[in-house]
Motif scaffolding. Structure first.
Motif, PDB file in Angstrom:
ATOM      1  N   GLU A 216       0.843  -1.197   0.000  1.00  0.00           N
ATOM      2  CA  GLU A 216       0.000   0.000   0.000  1.00  0.00           C
ATOM      3  C   GLU A 216       0.884   1.256   0.000  1.00  0.00           C
ATOM      4  O   GLU A 216       1.926   1.261   0.647  1.00  0.00           O
ATOM      5  N   PHE A 217       0.439   2.272  -0.709  1.00  0.00           N
ATOM      6  CA  PHE A 217       1.180   3.540  -0.712  1.00  0.00           C
ATOM      7  C   PHE A 217       1.042   4.219   0.652  1.00  0.00           C
ATOM      8  O   PHE A 217       0.014   4.102   1.305  1.00  0.00           O
ATOM      9  N   PHE A 235       1.818   8.229  -4.723  1.00  0.00           N
ATOM     10  CA  PHE A 235       1.049   7.436  -5.688  1.00  0.00           C
ATOM     11  C   PHE A 235       0.973   8.183  -7.025  1.00  0.00           C
ATOM     12  O   PHE A 235       1.237   7.613  -8.090  1.00  0.00           O
ATOM     13  N   TRP A 255      -0.343  -4.335 -10.157  1.00  0.00           N
ATOM     14  CA  TRP A 255      -0.463  -3.771  -8.807  1.00  0.00           C
ATOM     15  C   TRP A 255      -1.470  -4.605  -8.025  1.00  0.00           C
ATOM     16  O   TRP A 255      -2.637  -4.679  -8.389  1.00  0.00           O
ATOM     17  N   PHE A 256      -1.042  -5.210  -6.953  1.00  0.00           N
ATOM     18  CA  PHE A 256      -1.931  -6.075  -6.171  1.00  0.00           C
ATOM     19  C   PHE A 256      -2.486  -5.383  -4.923  1.00  0.00           C
ATOM     20  O   PHE A 256      -3.349  -5.936  -4.255  1.00  0.00           O
ATOM     21  N   GLY A 257      -1.965  -4.228  -4.577  1.00  0.00           N
ATOM     22  CA  GLY A 257      -2.374  -3.573  -3.335  1.00  0.00           C
ATOM     23  C   GLY A 257      -1.854  -4.350  -2.139  1.00  0.00           C
ATOM     24  O   GLY A 257      -1.028  -5.252  -2.273  1.00  0.00           O
ATOM     25  N   GLY A 258      -2.364  -4.006  -0.968  1.00  0.00           N
ATOM     26  CA  GLY A 258      -1.932  -4.714   0.249  1.00  0.00           C
ATOM     27  C   GLY A 258      -2.585  -6.084   0.316  1.00  0.00           C
ATOM     28  O   GLY A 258      -3.754  -6.225  -0.015  1.00  0.00           O
ATOM     29  N   VAL A 259      -1.835  -7.076   0.701  1.00  0.00           N
ATOM     30  CA  VAL A 259      -2.423  -8.410   0.903  1.00  0.00           C
ATOM     31  C   VAL A 259      -2.044  -8.887   2.305  1.00  0.00           C
ATOM     32  O   VAL A 259      -1.079  -8.403   2.896  1.00  0.00           O
TER      33      VAL A 259
ATOM     34  N   PHE B 213      -5.040  -3.389   4.487  1.00  0.00           N
ATOM     35  CA  PHE B 213      -5.580  -4.615   3.863  1.00  0.00           C
ATOM     36  C   PHE B 213      -7.110  -4.610   3.925  1.00  0.00           C
ATOM     37  O   PHE B 213      -7.724  -5.447   4.575  1.00  0.00           O
ATOM     38  N   LEU B 264      -4.783   3.319  -6.012  1.00  0.00           N
ATOM     39  CA  LEU B 264      -4.782   2.058  -6.767  1.00  0.00           C
ATOM     40  C   LEU B 264      -6.200   1.546  -6.971  1.00  0.00           C
ATOM     41  O   LEU B 264      -6.458   0.766  -7.874  1.00  0.00           O
ATOM     42  N   PHE B 265      -7.130   1.986  -6.110  1.00  0.00           N
ATOM     43  CA  PHE B 265      -8.455   1.382  -6.117  1.00  0.00           C
ATOM     44  C   PHE B 265      -9.580   2.332  -6.519  1.00  0.00           C
ATOM     45  O   PHE B 265     -10.723   1.930  -6.555  1.00  0.00           O
TER      46      PHE B 265
END
Lengths: 429, 308
Positions: A216-217, A235, A255-259, B213, B264-265
């Motif tokens: 995550e940014f 970002f 880009w997967f974002g936070g996991v 998350f 991103l979203f």
């Protein structure tokens, strides 16, 4: 057999890597047989009355060692009550303090703790050699510092071919494609912009390669260099950079974002190279890298702070370090060494001995291995705390008096103090 | 107008990159800005998100070719009634939230665009593993409590296993000249708790900022009915971590004039203004007000509800 009391937050930290570190460290202590343990919850919400009763209880219990396990909050209230309760006791328990990267954010609190630690035997644990090299000059007696890496759970962080195949199938990645991966915070000091530019260089010779970015940014920017950013700024900067790249590069950045922590082992298995050019203050260790190596993943890293510890014997060819220089204008990555990796590491990824890398990594970072290291260190009794050094006082004063203690303004330039403190973080030759 | 924005996007003239931005005297900003923290907290995208009610130094404000106003309807109406003559002579392109576009004076339509935030990936509340209810409440901020009650009905659809986190700050009335106790929030909070299926966890501002998350999370914003703030920092923050914001939509089927990535979203869809202007009625309200600054006039505020 020892009676050991632990202070840490029972609730997971908001700092993602520390969520794992604290509990894995605890497991390493628990793996030492024969010791008796007591656990005390200590976080921002713990009131002073609770801390006082915890300290009284551990004193009545007869604790021989007290471990300050967590990175936050600062243990000043605990040290304060320990000081009061044991004031009249000539025999005090040993204090074992694990140092994290955020030590540099708490100089003032440590300065206040100095008088409380007098007459206590203290053992300091750093997570990497270079962090220890940074920390030792801050003490009058550097011999009280030992190195204990932050441990990794062998399950699920150990290489299995079946997990790799499954993950690559999910990503729809074919055998001839290679995946470069980055996991962690997407932050200015993590040099995501350098990573993107690097990937553009890779694509010139390897059109089949992809870049997967997990994280995550944030808006941490570079406060030691006087750089402030609002949320969303980094970002936008990175997206502007991506938009300026050729179409074939843009489409292969995922880009997967936070996991969650549960999803990361599979991602490391499926990937072919971990790339991180972080020059973050203070990158004391690099939990991401330890996890990736434990999953057998080759790594391309900046030669900065804790990252240097990962060039382990037996897998030197699969951990490339890119030199970082401390200049007045900032921390500069060697363009020459970045380019060398393009010819020496990137084309050879198909031949990476994943199982060997994983085994060597786990031999060094696994909970059982760290447990053994802790046992060895604890065999040597801790020494009496003799205070922080004049260099520590110098930094503390700089932090107390200046918003940006390491820079000259207009234009921003790092000052001598910065180099004096951080030169152990870089390669000298 | 679009050309001007595109030129701006290629340039490096961004409000928050400007060193003057940090030097702005924030003590001159109306106290409403601080009272609504963190909803009114600063954030960045390439079209300069800013509050019109903070545009104290208009000469500085107008130097940027494009600015996105985050104000809700009420401060936006004040902005236009106060700044209208100067805006007429300005070359700047201003973007206002879609739900507030009817406050834009007809004469400024050719310099103004509307925006809304959209999320390509959204989950349904039934699928959410975590519900986050956000609100900064005070009597005057809530335009229509029935509307909020209705909004809360959606909680009936959430899973019994879903965790519920609540960030519900009760603040004093931001339009008060003297202190008064907030009264409406208690019944509203009571009504909220009746609808919850599990015991909620209460978030402090610090904990809210540390959430991450959030791809399985669904956010309901009780304080956003675009009345005081149309573009809240909390919505931005939680969406940038992957959460679905109840009040937002999926991208439109029809092409928008411009899409600007915000995280991103989520991204911002920019379009022409379509609604008829009600600016003349606003002018009438201002003329009939006895208080010089309509932002702090509670009588005008009551009138204003009719036109929102």
């Amino acid at each position: 057999m020892s009676k050991i009391a632990f202070f840490y937050s029972f609730n997971p930290s908001s700092w993602i890597s520390c969520q794992k570190i604290v509990f894995n460290l605890l497991k390493s202590y628990q793996a030492i047989s024969g010791d008796e343990h007591k656990y005390y919850h200590f976080n921002d919400d713990t009131d002073l009355g609770t801390i006082l009763s915890q300290v009284k209880e551990l004193k009545d219990w007869g604790a021989e060692k007290i471990v300050l396990l967590d990175h936050k909050p600062h243990p000043l209230p605990v040290l304060n009550f320990l000081h009061q309760e044991y004031l009249m006791n000539s025999e005090k328990p040993e204090l074992i303090i694990h140092i994290y990267g955020d030590f540099s954010l708490h100089y003032r609190q440590w300065s206040m703790a100095q008088s409380l630690l007098t007459n206590w035997k203290v053992k300091w644990f750093c997570a990497s050699e270079r962090q220890a090299n940074y920390f030792k000059p801050l003490l009058n007696d550097p011999s009280s510092v030992d190195v204990c890496p932050f441990p990794i759970e062998s399950n699920p962080y150990s290489y299995q071919k079946s997990i790799r195949d499954e993950q690559r199938k999910e990503w729809k990645v074919t055998d001839d494609q290679k995946v470069l991966i980055y996991t962690g915070r997407l932050s200015l000091q993590k040099r995501i912009h350098t990573l993107i530019k690097y990937f553009a260089m890779v694509k010139k010779d390897h059109p089949n390669y992809r870049l997967h970015i997990y994280g995550e940014f944030d808006n941490i920017a570079d406060p030691f260099f006087g750089i402030w950013q609002p949320e969303g700024k980094y970002f936008s900067d990175v997206m502007r950079l991506v938009a300026s790249l050729p179409e074939n590069v843009q489409k292969d950045i995922y880009w997967f974002g936070g996991v969650s922590n549960n999803d990361l082992p599979r991602a490391y298995h499926g990937a072919d190279l971990l790339v991180s050019f972080s020059v973050h203050h203070d990158e004391d260790y690099g939990m991401t890298v330890a996890e990736a190596l434990s999953c057998g993943l080759p790594c391309l890293l900046s030669d900065w702070a804790g990252y240097a510890s990962f060039k382990l014997k037996g897998i030197e060819d699969w951990v490339h370090l890119v030199k970082v220089s401390l200049r007045k204008s900032g921390r500069l990555l060697s363009t020459k060494e970045i380019k060398e990796s393009l010819t020496e590491l990137v084309p050879t990824l198909s031949h990476a001995p994943r199982e060997t890398i994983s085994k060597v990594g786990l031999d060094y970072f696994s909970i059982s291995s760290c447990s053994k290291k802790i046992t060895d260190h604890l065999k040597h009794p801790a020494k009496k705390f003799t205070g922080f050094s004049p260099l520590f006082e110098k930094i503390n004063l700089a932090h107390v008096n200046f918003n940006n203690p390491y820079v000259y303004p207009h234009p921003m330039r790092f000052n001598k103090l910065y180099k004096e403190i951080y030169h152990p973080y870089v390669r000298t030759n | 107008m679009l050309e001007q924005i595109n030129t701006h996007l290629k340039s490096s003239r961004y409000l928050m990159e400007n060193s003057n931005y940090l030097g702005l005297k924030r003590e001159l900003w109306p106290k409403v800005s601080g009272d609504l923290y963190p909803l009114a907290h600063d954030y960045y995208h390439n079209l300069n998100p800013f509050f019109g009610f903070n545009a104290v130094n208009f000469d500085f404000f107008k130097t940027f070719p494009a600015v996105t106003l985050r104000d809700g309807g009420f401060p936006l109406a004040c902005f236009y009634t106060q700044k209208f003559p100067r805006l007429l002579n300005s070359e700047q392109t201003i973007l206002v939230h879609k739900d507030c576009e009817h406050f834009v004076p007809g004469q400024l339509k050719n310099k103004t665009l509307s925006y809304k935030m959209v999320q390509p990936r959204r989950i349904k509340i039934e699928e959410a593993k975590q519900i986050i209810i956000v609100g900064v409440l005070s009597d005057q901020m809530i335009l229509d409590k029935e509307k909020i009650e209705k909004k809360l009905e959606i909680l009936a659809s959430c899973s019994n296993d879903a965790k519920i986190k609540i960030f519900l700050q009760t603040r004093k009335n931001p339009f008060d000249l003297t202190y008064s106790e907030p009264q409406l929030t208690s019944p509203l909070t009571f009504s909220l708790f009746k609808k919850l299926k599990t015991t909620p966890e209460f978030l402090t501002t610090h904990k809210l900022m540390g959430l991450s998350f959030l791809k399985d999370s669904y956010v309901i914003n009780l304080s956003t009915d675009n009345y005081i703030i149309s573009d809240s920092f909390t919505d931005f923050l939680l969406s940038s971590k992957g959460a679905t914001i109840h009040e937002w939509d999926t991208p439109s089927d029809t092409d928008s004039l411009l899409n600007v990535n915000v995280s991103l979203f989520h991204h911002m869809e920019v379009n022409q203004i379509k609604k008829e202007s009600i600016f003349n009625e606003l002018i009438f309200m201002k003329k009939s007000s006895i208080v010089s600054d309509p932002l702090y006039d509670p009588y005008l505020f009551a009138n204003f509800k009719r036109v929102f």
